[in-house]
Design a protein around this motif. Structure first.
Motif, PDB file in Angstrom:
ATOM      1  N   GLU A  38       0.237  -1.125  -0.019  1.00 24.91           N
ATOM      2  CA  GLU A  38       0.094  -0.432  -0.055  1.00 24.91           C
ATOM      3  C   GLU A  38       0.936   1.234   0.035  1.00 24.91           C
ATOM      4  O   GLU A  38       0.236   2.173  -0.495  1.00 24.91           O
ATOM      5  CB  GLU A  38      -0.978   0.195   1.140  1.00 24.91           C
ATOM      6  CG  GLU A  38      -1.741   1.483   1.102  1.00 24.91           C
ATOM      7  CD  GLU A  38      -2.799   0.826   2.390  1.00 24.91           C
ATOM      8  OE1 GLU A  38      -3.088   2.736   2.200  1.00 24.91           O
ATOM      9  OE2 GLU A  38      -2.778   0.102   3.411  1.00 24.91           O
ATOM     10  N   ASN A  41       2.385   2.126  -3.345  1.00 31.54           N
ATOM     11  CA  ASN A  41       1.158   2.751  -4.756  1.00 31.54           C
ATOM     12  C   ASN A  41       0.483   3.883  -4.144  1.00 31.54           C
ATOM     13  O   ASN A  41       1.014   4.743  -4.996  1.00 31.54           O
ATOM     14  CB  ASN A  41      -0.014   1.578  -4.332  1.00 31.54           C
ATOM     15  CG  ASN A  41      -1.009   1.936  -5.067  1.00 31.54           C
ATOM     16  OD1 ASN A  41      -1.303   2.073  -6.495  1.00 31.54           O
ATOM     17  ND2 ASN A  41      -2.593   2.368  -5.163  1.00 31.54           N
ATOM     18  N   ALA A  58      -9.496   4.345  -0.086  1.00 31.82           N
ATOM     19  CA  ALA A  58     -10.263   2.806  -0.282  1.00 31.82           C
ATOM     20  C   ALA A  58     -12.032   2.817   0.526  1.00 31.82           C
ATOM     21  O   ALA A  58     -12.461   1.926  -0.385  1.00 31.82           O
ATOM     22  CB  ALA A  58      -9.984   1.891   1.517  1.00 31.82           C
ATOM     23  N   ARG A  70      -9.036  -0.637  -3.768  1.00 29.72           N
ATOM     24  CA  ARG A  70      -8.390   0.513  -4.306  1.00 29.72           C
ATOM     25  C   ARG A  70      -7.216  -0.409  -5.457  1.00 29.72           C
ATOM     26  O   ARG A  70      -6.834  -2.190  -4.931  1.00 29.72           O
ATOM     27  CB  ARG A  70      -7.217   0.661  -3.304  1.00 29.72           C
ATOM     28  CG  ARG A  70      -7.771   1.800  -2.732  1.00 29.72           C
ATOM     29  CD  ARG A  70      -7.172   2.402  -2.100  1.00 29.72           C
ATOM     30  NE  ARG A  70      -6.680   1.718  -1.144  1.00 29.72           N
ATOM     31  CZ  ARG A  70      -5.936   1.140   0.376  1.00 29.72           C
ATOM     32  NH1 ARG A  70      -5.134   2.860  -0.435  1.00 29.72           N
ATOM     33  NH2 ARG A  70      -6.027   0.652   1.099  1.00 29.72           N
ATOM     34  N   HIS A 111      -2.857  -4.324  -3.212  1.00 25.90           N
ATOM     35  CA  HIS A 111      -1.793  -4.229  -2.543  1.00 25.90           C
ATOM     36  C   HIS A 111      -1.975  -5.476  -2.161  1.00 25.90           C
ATOM     37  O   HIS A 111      -2.263  -6.674  -2.247  1.00 25.90           O
ATOM     38  CB  HIS A 111      -2.502  -3.278  -1.643  1.00 25.90           C
ATOM     39  CG  HIS A 111      -2.396  -2.501  -1.802  1.00 25.90           C
ATOM     40  ND1 HIS A 111      -3.400  -1.347  -1.300  1.00 25.90           N
ATOM     41  CD2 HIS A 111      -2.042  -1.155  -3.244  1.00 25.90           C
ATOM     42  CE1 HIS A 111      -3.775  -0.204  -1.279  1.00 25.90           C
ATOM     43  NE2 HIS A 111      -2.095  -0.350  -2.778  1.00 25.90           N
TER      44      HIS A 111
END
Length: 163
Positions: A38, A41, A58, A70, A111
């Motif tokens: 995460e 990103n 999210a 996501r 993720h």
């Protein structure tokens, strides 16, 4: 042996391939892969001023079909796909990227997914305008941990000759 009688150490410096070392049709598998977090990103997305809620929000992404979560920024996916190839193919031997084409993202990365890369050499030619260099075209393919293709791209590069 050195003057003092100790054996000389053979040294190997990590580098990419010289133009002469590339062969058409060879498929290079780049390992290790890269597990996307995460933090990766969000950092990439905010550094590049991309405010797309599908990458950052999210709660919003959870309401969006078909994925309801996501998505990893596709430009991060592309950058990582190319980056995974550098140590094996172009580290210290590339002069420049000349262009990218046929970029596609058939499936998303999320993720926690791990990106694996492979590259095929699809074209080789000596540079007409730059002696001592050649043009190498790569077909990069990125797969997730399940083997699904998540990204493809063709990349033309200018690579140094050894001699």
């Amino acid at each position: 042996m050195t003057e003092g009688g100790t054996p000389e150490v053979r040294r190997v410096v990590q580098r990419g391939l010289w133009f002469e070392e590339f062969e058409l049709g060879v498929l290079y598998e780049h390992r290790p892969g890269r597990t996307i977090t995460e933090a990766d990103n969000v950092l990439f997305t905010t550094l590049t001023m991309n405010t797309q809620a599908l990458h950052l929000d999210a709660a919003f992404a959870a309401t969006q079909e078909p994925f309801r979560q996501r998505l990893v920024n596709s430009m991060f996916t592309l950058s990582t796909l190319v980056g995974l190839s550098v140590a094996q193919l172009t580290q210290g031997t590339i002069v420049a990227n000349l262009g990218f084409s046929e970029i596609a993202f058939p499936k998303p990365l999320f993720h926690g997914d791990t990106l694996y890369a492979e590259t095929e050499v699809t074209d080789l030619r000596e540079s007409k305008s730059r002696p001592g260099e050649g043009i190498v075209t790569f077909a990069h393919t990125g797969r997730n941990q399940h083997g699904d293709v998540v990204a493809t791209a063709h990349r033309r590069t200018l690579v140094r000759k050894h001699a």
